[in-house]
Design an enzyme around this catalytic site. Structure first.
Site, PDB file in Angstrom:
ATOM      1  N   HIS A  85     -18.389 -24.244  26.498  1.00 57.48           N
ATOM      2  CA  HIS A  85     -19.252 -23.245  27.113  1.00 57.48           C
ATOM      3  C   HIS A  85     -20.665 -23.776  27.258  1.00 57.48           C
ATOM      4  O   HIS A  85     -21.049 -24.769  26.644  1.00 57.48           O
ATOM      5  CB  HIS A  85     -19.234 -21.925  26.325  1.00 57.48           C
ATOM      6  CG  HIS A  85     -20.068 -21.928  25.088  1.00 57.48           C
ATOM      7  ND1 HIS A  85     -20.872 -20.866  24.739  1.00 57.48           N
ATOM      8  CD2 HIS A  85     -20.252 -22.853  24.120  1.00 57.48           C
ATOM      9  CE1 HIS A  85     -21.493 -21.138  23.607  1.00 57.48           C
ATOM     10  NE2 HIS A  85     -21.132 -22.333  23.205  1.00 57.48           N
ATOM     11  N   CYS A 114     -26.632 -23.686  22.686  1.00 53.36           N
ATOM     12  CA  CYS A 114     -25.703 -23.759  21.557  1.00 53.36           C
ATOM     13  C   CYS A 114     -25.685 -25.198  21.032  1.00 53.36           C
ATOM     14  O   CYS A 114     -25.794 -26.144  21.811  1.00 53.36           O
ATOM     15  CB  CYS A 114     -24.298 -23.356  22.000  1.00 53.36           C
ATOM     16  SG  CYS A 114     -23.072 -23.401  20.662  1.00 53.36           S
ATOM     17  N   GLN A 135     -16.637 -13.783  19.465  1.00 54.30           N
ATOM     18  CA  GLN A 135     -17.072 -12.448  19.871  1.00 54.30           C
ATOM     19  C   GLN A 135     -16.111 -11.937  20.943  1.00 54.30           C
ATOM     20  O   GLN A 135     -15.638 -12.711  21.783  1.00 54.30           O
ATOM     21  CB  GLN A 135     -18.505 -12.497  20.409  1.00 54.30           C
ATOM     22  CG  GLN A 135     -19.520 -12.841  19.333  1.00 54.30           C
ATOM     23  CD  GLN A 135     -20.906 -13.045  19.897  1.00 54.30           C
ATOM     24  OE1 GLN A 135     -21.381 -12.258  20.692  1.00 54.30           O
ATOM     25  NE2 GLN A 135     -21.553 -14.125  19.480  1.00 54.30           N
ATOM     26  N   SER A 154     -24.903 -13.064  21.631  1.00 60.02           N
ATOM     27  CA  SER A 154     -25.549 -14.380  21.522  1.00 60.02           C
ATOM     28  C   SER A 154     -26.364 -14.738  22.745  1.00 60.02           C
ATOM     29  O   SER A 154     -27.278 -15.551  22.677  1.00 60.02           O
ATOM     30  CB  SER A 154     -24.499 -15.465  21.283  1.00 60.02           C
ATOM     31  OG  SER A 154     -23.837 -15.239  20.059  1.00 60.02           O
ATOM     32  N   HIS A 185     -23.103 -16.697  28.821  1.00 59.20           N
ATOM     33  CA  HIS A 185     -22.246 -17.888  28.739  1.00 59.20           C
ATOM     34  C   HIS A 185     -21.545 -18.148  30.078  1.00 59.20           C
ATOM     35  O   HIS A 185     -21.199 -17.220  30.801  1.00 59.20           O
ATOM     36  CB  HIS A 185     -21.096 -17.675  27.740  1.00 59.20           C
ATOM     37  CG  HIS A 185     -21.486 -17.191  26.397  1.00 59.20           C
ATOM     38  ND1 HIS A 185     -21.528 -18.000  25.302  1.00 59.20           N
ATOM     39  CD2 HIS A 185     -21.824 -15.947  25.951  1.00 59.20           C
ATOM     40  CE1 HIS A 185     -21.872 -17.302  24.229  1.00 59.20           C
ATOM     41  NE2 HIS A 185     -22.047 -16.043  24.614  1.00 59.20           N
TER      42      HIS A 185
END
Length: 182
Positions: free
Chosen positions: A80, A134, A152, A175, A178
């Site tokens: 991702h 990330c 998630q 977060s 994505h």
């Protein structure tokens, strides 16, 4: 190579965690270590340094089966690219000690990345190395194998719907935003 080339404040250096196989930031004089860059980091210099010195040249699927799936029943492998914003669960990353962009600015950035991927200008993995918030950026965004309940819910639902090689549209989680490639 001089430590200043990484854009870190005096006393800080980039080290590599063998247990997590990821880079981290260390200040020997203060005996401090952290996953996010310290305050005062030149993030543009750091991006360039990390892309050159702490990125996997390729993703190596584990042996066996298509897409390296041997021994991973019920699990999928995905990569991702994450763009965080100031309202993200943890608004900091290896790229920026404090992320101040709005959700709208983050959406604009990730839509630009999606356009580059869909047009063939770049792969998700290539962009993740320098653009993902990330720590998986070091591994071209590779998250390895995961099963139901490991991620998630919004991320997991989108990832499991993808066919191998397919890239999602923007997926929103606590977060951040994505793009996911199975």
């Amino acid at each position: 190579m001089r430590k200043a080339d990484a854009g870190l404040p005096a006393g800080w250096e980039v080290r590599h965690s063998n247990s997590k196989n990821l880079p981290y930031y260390f200040n020997q004089a203060a005996a401090l270590s952290r996953w996010e860059p310290p305050p005062g980091t030149d993030t543009e210099k750091l991006k360039t340094y990390m892309a050159e010195h702490h990125s996997a040249p390729e993703i190596r699927p584990e042996a066996g089966g298509p897409n390296g799936t041997a021994g991973n029943k019920g699990k999928i492998r995905a990569s991702h690219l994450l763009v965080k914003h100031r309202d993200s669960r943890r608004p900091s990353s290896w790229r920026e000690a404090e992320i101040k962009r709005t959700k709208e600015e983050a959406m604009s950035i990730i839509l630009g990345h999606e356009a580059r991927i869909r047009s063939g200008q770049a792969s998700l993995g290539q962009l993740a190395v320098s653009e993902s918030d990330c720590s998986s950026a070091r591994k071209m965004g590779d998250l390895g194998f995961f099963g139901k309940g490991d991620m998630q819910k919004e991320f997991e639902d989108a990832a499991f719907q993808l066919k191998p090689g397919e890239v999602s549209h923007v997926v929103e989680t606590a977060s951040g935003l994505h793009l996911i490639e199975r």
